[in-house]
Write an enzyme that holds these catalytic residues in place. Sequence first.
Site, PDB file in Angstrom:
ATOM      1  N   TYR A  14      38.005 -34.011 -25.134  1.00  0.00           N
ATOM      2  CA  TYR A  14      39.209 -33.662 -25.693  1.00  0.00           C
ATOM      3  C   TYR A  14      39.882 -32.658 -25.023  1.00  0.00           C
ATOM      4  O   TYR A  14      41.320 -32.555 -24.745  1.00  0.00           O
ATOM      5  CB  TYR A  14      38.749 -33.177 -27.264  1.00  0.00           C
ATOM      6  CG  TYR A  14      39.887 -32.779 -27.943  1.00  0.00           C
ATOM      7  CD1 TYR A  14      40.754 -33.476 -28.678  1.00  0.00           C
ATOM      8  CD2 TYR A  14      40.101 -31.295 -27.982  1.00  0.00           C
ATOM      9  CE1 TYR A  14      41.782 -32.789 -29.417  1.00  0.00           C
ATOM     10  CE2 TYR A  14      41.019 -30.502 -28.867  1.00  0.00           C
ATOM     11  CZ  TYR A  14      41.891 -31.617 -29.385  1.00  0.00           C
ATOM     12  OH  TYR A  14      42.765 -31.053 -30.273  1.00  0.00           O
TER      13      TYR A  14
ATOM     14  N   GLU B 194      41.745 -25.458 -27.420  1.00  0.00           N
ATOM     15  CA  GLU B 194      40.552 -26.127 -26.673  1.00  0.00           C
ATOM     16  C   GLU B 194      40.909 -26.128 -25.149  1.00  0.00           C
ATOM     17  O   GLU B 194      39.819 -26.157 -24.268  1.00  0.00           O
ATOM     18  CB  GLU B 194      40.111 -27.382 -27.178  1.00  0.00           C
ATOM     19  CG  GLU B 194      39.332 -27.400 -28.424  1.00  0.00           C
ATOM     20  CD  GLU B 194      38.065 -26.890 -28.213  1.00  0.00           C
ATOM     21  OE1 GLU B 194      37.342 -27.495 -27.416  1.00  0.00           O
ATOM     22  OE2 GLU B 194      37.646 -25.909 -28.912  1.00  0.00           O
TER      23      GLU B 194
ATOM     24  N   SER C  91      46.584 -27.775 -27.436  1.00  0.00           N
ATOM     25  CA  SER C  91      45.404 -26.796 -28.103  1.00  0.00           C
ATOM     26  C   SER C  91      44.753 -25.802 -27.542  1.00  0.00           C
ATOM     27  O   SER C  91      44.734 -25.886 -26.412  1.00  0.00           O
ATOM     28  CB  SER C  91      44.364 -28.017 -28.511  1.00  0.00           C
ATOM     29  OG  SER C  91      43.054 -27.524 -28.862  1.00  0.00           O
TER      30      SER C  91
HETATM   31  P1  NAP Z   1      43.849 -34.956 -37.546  1.00  0.00           P
HETATM   32  O1  NAP Z   1      43.960 -34.843 -39.162  1.00  0.00           O
HETATM   33  O2  NAP Z   1      42.747 -35.594 -36.876  1.00  0.00           O
HETATM   34  O3  NAP Z   1      45.158 -36.171 -37.394  1.00  0.00           O
HETATM   35  C1  NAP Z   1      45.122 -37.067 -36.282  1.00  0.00           C
HETATM   36  C2  NAP Z   1      46.274 -37.983 -36.714  1.00  0.00           C
HETATM   37  O4  NAP Z   1      46.404 -38.860 -35.496  1.00  0.00           O
HETATM   38  C3  NAP Z   1      45.881 -39.201 -37.629  1.00  0.00           C
HETATM   39  O5  NAP Z   1      47.304 -39.332 -38.474  1.00  0.00           O
HETATM   40  C4  NAP Z   1      45.525 -40.343 -37.105  1.00  0.00           C
HETATM   41  O6  NAP Z   1      45.754 -41.504 -37.900  1.00  0.00           O
HETATM   42  C5  NAP Z   1      46.520 -40.427 -35.958  1.00  0.00           C
HETATM   43  N1  NAP Z   1      45.867 -40.999 -34.671  1.00  0.00           N
HETATM   44  C6  NAP Z   1      44.862 -40.850 -34.182  1.00  0.00           C
HETATM   45  N2  NAP Z   1      44.825 -41.989 -33.115  1.00  0.00           N
HETATM   46  C7  NAP Z   1      46.020 -42.660 -33.111  1.00  0.00           C
HETATM   47  C8  NAP Z   1      46.442 -43.661 -32.227  1.00  0.00           C
HETATM   48  N3  NAP Z   1      45.731 -44.261 -31.318  1.00  0.00           N
HETATM   49  N4  NAP Z   1      47.946 -44.117 -32.680  1.00  0.00           N
HETATM   50  C9  NAP Z   1      48.473 -43.575 -33.609  1.00  0.00           C
HETATM   51  N5  NAP Z   1      48.174 -42.510 -34.369  1.00  0.00           N
HETATM   52  C10 NAP Z   1      46.591 -42.061 -34.244  1.00  0.00           C
HETATM   53  O7  NAP Z   1      44.390 -33.708 -36.775  1.00  0.00           O
HETATM   54  P2  NAP Z   1      45.314 -32.444 -37.326  1.00  0.00           P
HETATM   55  O8  NAP Z   1      44.206 -31.343 -37.418  1.00  0.00           O
HETATM   56  O9  NAP Z   1      46.459 -32.866 -38.135  1.00  0.00           O
HETATM   57  O10 NAP Z   1      45.955 -32.038 -35.753  1.00  0.00           O
HETATM   58  C11 NAP Z   1      47.350 -32.498 -35.330  1.00  0.00           C
HETATM   59  C12 NAP Z   1      47.477 -32.600 -33.801  1.00  0.00           C
HETATM   60  O11 NAP Z   1      47.167 -31.235 -33.250  1.00  0.00           O
HETATM   61  C13 NAP Z   1      46.308 -33.422 -33.139  1.00  0.00           C
HETATM   62  O12 NAP Z   1      46.917 -33.704 -32.019  1.00  0.00           O
HETATM   63  C14 NAP Z   1      45.305 -32.353 -32.667  1.00  0.00           C
HETATM   64  O13 NAP Z   1      44.567 -32.464 -31.471  1.00  0.00           O
HETATM   65  C15 NAP Z   1      46.119 -31.008 -32.670  1.00  0.00           C
HETATM   66  N6  NAP Z   1      45.743 -29.915 -32.897  1.00  0.00           N
HETATM   67  C16 NAP Z   1      44.982 -29.610 -33.849  1.00  0.00           C
HETATM   68  C17 NAP Z   1      44.448 -28.049 -34.280  1.00  0.00           C
HETATM   69  C18 NAP Z   1      43.919 -27.990 -35.424  1.00  0.00           C
HETATM   70  O14 NAP Z   1      43.136 -26.955 -35.570  1.00  0.00           O
HETATM   71  N7  NAP Z   1      43.997 -28.668 -36.649  1.00  0.00           N
HETATM   72  C19 NAP Z   1      44.543 -27.123 -33.026  1.00  0.00           C
HETATM   73  C20 NAP Z   1      45.445 -27.173 -31.981  1.00  0.00           C
HETATM   74  C21 NAP Z   1      45.788 -28.875 -31.589  1.00  0.00           C
HETATM   75  P3  NAP Z   1      44.860 -42.254 -38.626  1.00  0.00           P
HETATM   76  O15 NAP Z   1      45.086 -41.506 -40.106  1.00  0.00           O
HETATM   77  O16 NAP Z   1      45.145 -43.550 -38.641  1.00  0.00           O
HETATM   78  O17 NAP Z   1      43.304 -41.907 -38.270  1.00  0.00           O
HETATM   79  O1  G4F Z   2      35.687 -27.199 -36.432  1.00  0.00           O
HETATM   80  P1  G4F Z   2      35.312 -27.483 -35.237  1.00  0.00           P
HETATM   81  O2  G4F Z   2      34.779 -29.043 -35.009  1.00  0.00           O
HETATM   82  O3  G4F Z   2      36.877 -27.341 -34.456  1.00  0.00           O
HETATM   83  P2  G4F Z   2      36.934 -27.102 -32.858  1.00  0.00           P
HETATM   84  O4  G4F Z   2      35.877 -27.888 -31.868  1.00  0.00           O
HETATM   85  O5  G4F Z   2      37.333 -25.702 -32.608  1.00  0.00           O
HETATM   86  O6  G4F Z   2      38.336 -28.132 -32.533  1.00  0.00           O
HETATM   87  C1  G4F Z   2      39.168 -27.919 -33.464  1.00  0.00           C
HETATM   88  O7  G4F Z   2      40.359 -27.014 -33.042  1.00  0.00           O
HETATM   89  C2  G4F Z   2      40.891 -27.256 -31.862  1.00  0.00           C
HETATM   90  C3  G4F Z   2      41.723 -26.113 -31.648  1.00  0.00           C
HETATM   91  O8  G4F Z   2      40.932 -25.096 -30.665  1.00  0.00           O
HETATM   92  C4  G4F Z   2      41.765 -28.475 -31.920  1.00  0.00           C
HETATM   93  F1  G4F Z   2      42.237 -28.691 -30.727  1.00  0.00           F
HETATM   94  C5  G4F Z   2      40.684 -29.656 -32.232  1.00  0.00           C
HETATM   95  O9  G4F Z   2      41.479 -30.871 -32.490  1.00  0.00           O
HETATM   96  C6  G4F Z   2      39.901 -29.289 -33.465  1.00  0.00           C
HETATM   97  O10 G4F Z   2      40.848 -29.321 -34.726  1.00  0.00           O
HETATM   98  O11 G4F Z   2      34.189 -26.878 -34.528  1.00  0.00           O
HETATM   99  C7  G4F Z   2      34.466 -25.317 -34.407  1.00  0.00           C
HETATM  100  C8  G4F Z   2      32.984 -24.431 -34.060  1.00  0.00           C
HETATM  101  C9  G4F Z   2      32.396 -25.210 -32.810  1.00  0.00           C
HETATM  102  O12 G4F Z   2      32.349 -24.202 -31.657  1.00  0.00           O
HETATM  103  C10 G4F Z   2      31.183 -25.790 -33.135  1.00  0.00           C
HETATM  104  O13 G4F Z   2      30.362 -25.911 -32.204  1.00  0.00           O
HETATM  105  O14 G4F Z   2      32.342 -24.794 -34.773  1.00  0.00           O
HETATM  106  C11 G4F Z   2      31.023 -25.110 -34.293  1.00  0.00           C
HETATM  107  N1  G4F Z   2      30.030 -25.900 -35.261  1.00  0.00           N
HETATM  108  C12 G4F Z   2      28.793 -25.439 -35.697  1.00  0.00           C
HETATM  109  N2  G4F Z   2      28.232 -26.308 -36.451  1.00  0.00           N
HETATM  110  C13 G4F Z   2      30.314 -27.117 -35.878  1.00  0.00           C
HETATM  111  C14 G4F Z   2      29.270 -27.058 -36.522  1.00  0.00           C
HETATM  112  N3  G4F Z   2      31.211 -27.917 -35.621  1.00  0.00           N
HETATM  113  C15 G4F Z   2      31.272 -29.020 -36.489  1.00  0.00           C
HETATM  114  N4  G4F Z   2      32.422 -29.738 -36.316  1.00  0.00           N
HETATM  115  N5  G4F Z   2      30.149 -29.244 -37.001  1.00  0.00           N
HETATM  116  C16 G4F Z   2      29.082 -28.529 -37.561  1.00  0.00           C
HETATM  117  O15 G4F Z   2      28.218 -28.846 -37.906  1.00  0.00           O
END
Ligand code: NAP
Ligand code: G4F
Length: 322
Positions: free
Chosen positions: A148, A126, A124
Amino acid sequence: MKKKALITGITGQDGSYLAEFLLKKGHQIYGLTRRTSTVTTERIAHIIDKINLVEGDLMDQHSLTHTIKEIQPDEVYNLAAQSFVPTSFKQPVLTGEATALGVTRMLEALRIAKPDAKFYQASSSEMFGKAREVPQNENTPFCPRSPYGVAKVYGHWITVNYRESYKMFAVSGICFNHESPRRGLEFVTRKISNAVARIKLKKQKHLTLGNLNAKRDWGFAGDYVEAMWLMLQQKQPQDFVIGTGKTHSVKDFIKQAFAVVGIKNWKKYIKTDKKYFRPAEVDLLIADPKKAHKILGWKPKTNFRELVKIMVEADLNREKLI
Ligand code: NAP
Ligand code: G4F
């Protein structure tokens, strides 16, 4: 023979898009799901008859080793994680167990039961945290700002370590934020698109958020799963930064979302509350995805305006039916 792909996190946003994508490529799909008391397969309901779900948990080594031994996958996509940053401050130990050590458990399962499988780790942006340079590329040092982010740094380096120690095909995709109508409602983009739809339909009066000045490199999740697959089709295992190369603030996202429904005076609907601010914030993320362009031939297909439009319109349509 069809290629076998195992996806952990198949019930999540990315897992659902990746499963769709790999089905089109002709793969046989296995998805790891954990036991829950309510149904979590909403995002994959439309393809559930075409995939195989297997029970397991990143917390449980035995279930992972057993799954790999039984399936003998060609490709493994480790997308499962505790992925919500605010929860990682409230549950740092659980986040470390799943998001960090869970990666080692997956790699150990592969090392023991199918060492020649190709492994993708969902790293990520992050991990860049208080970013040391702008934009961020594969060589930018990590400086995580949340439990995280710290857990993801561990997951990243243990993947590199298994590649170097055991010559496994293990790679990390350092993905910047990617969103969609399937994004969880707690993440900021979906929280905004859903609230804007409800405000337009007069179902909600205000939207309460935290830091409006944070900037993210936001892309469309459907585009990013192709990059994950491409990384496993390379001759050499290597890591890639995946993002759009453009950044926008939370405020920009709000303005654009209200514009989709024709509301100009968006400020009157926005409130802020301290409870949504984080103990430590990541202020600015922006990808330098040149390596992915050059080696994978990957470029995002959806721009920021299109992404916001897709999300707001999907929420409008859904909210009209409720
Ligand atoms: P998400 O919607 O939160 O999905 C997370 C998945 O992980 C769900 O299927 C959840 O299952 C499963 N999970 C959580 N804990 C588990 C455990 N202990 N054992 C087995 N499964 C488990 O996340 P996403 O946005 O699709 O992201 C996919 C991956 O990419 C994650 O690793 C995230 O950290 C990473 N990532 C995401 C972004 C982004 O912007 N979306 C960016 C960079 C990296 P349940 O349905 O049962 O909860
Ligand atoms: O949507 P966010 O919660 O995503 P964040 O923290 O960037 O993390 C996501 O992206 C990562 C990749 O860089 C992934 F690895 C991670 O798993 C996840 O998918 O927050 C985005 C921004 C933050 O700066 C937060 O402080 O939005 C700001 N924000 C402002 N108000 C808020 C809010 N975030 C959330 N969730 N809720 C609010 O009300």
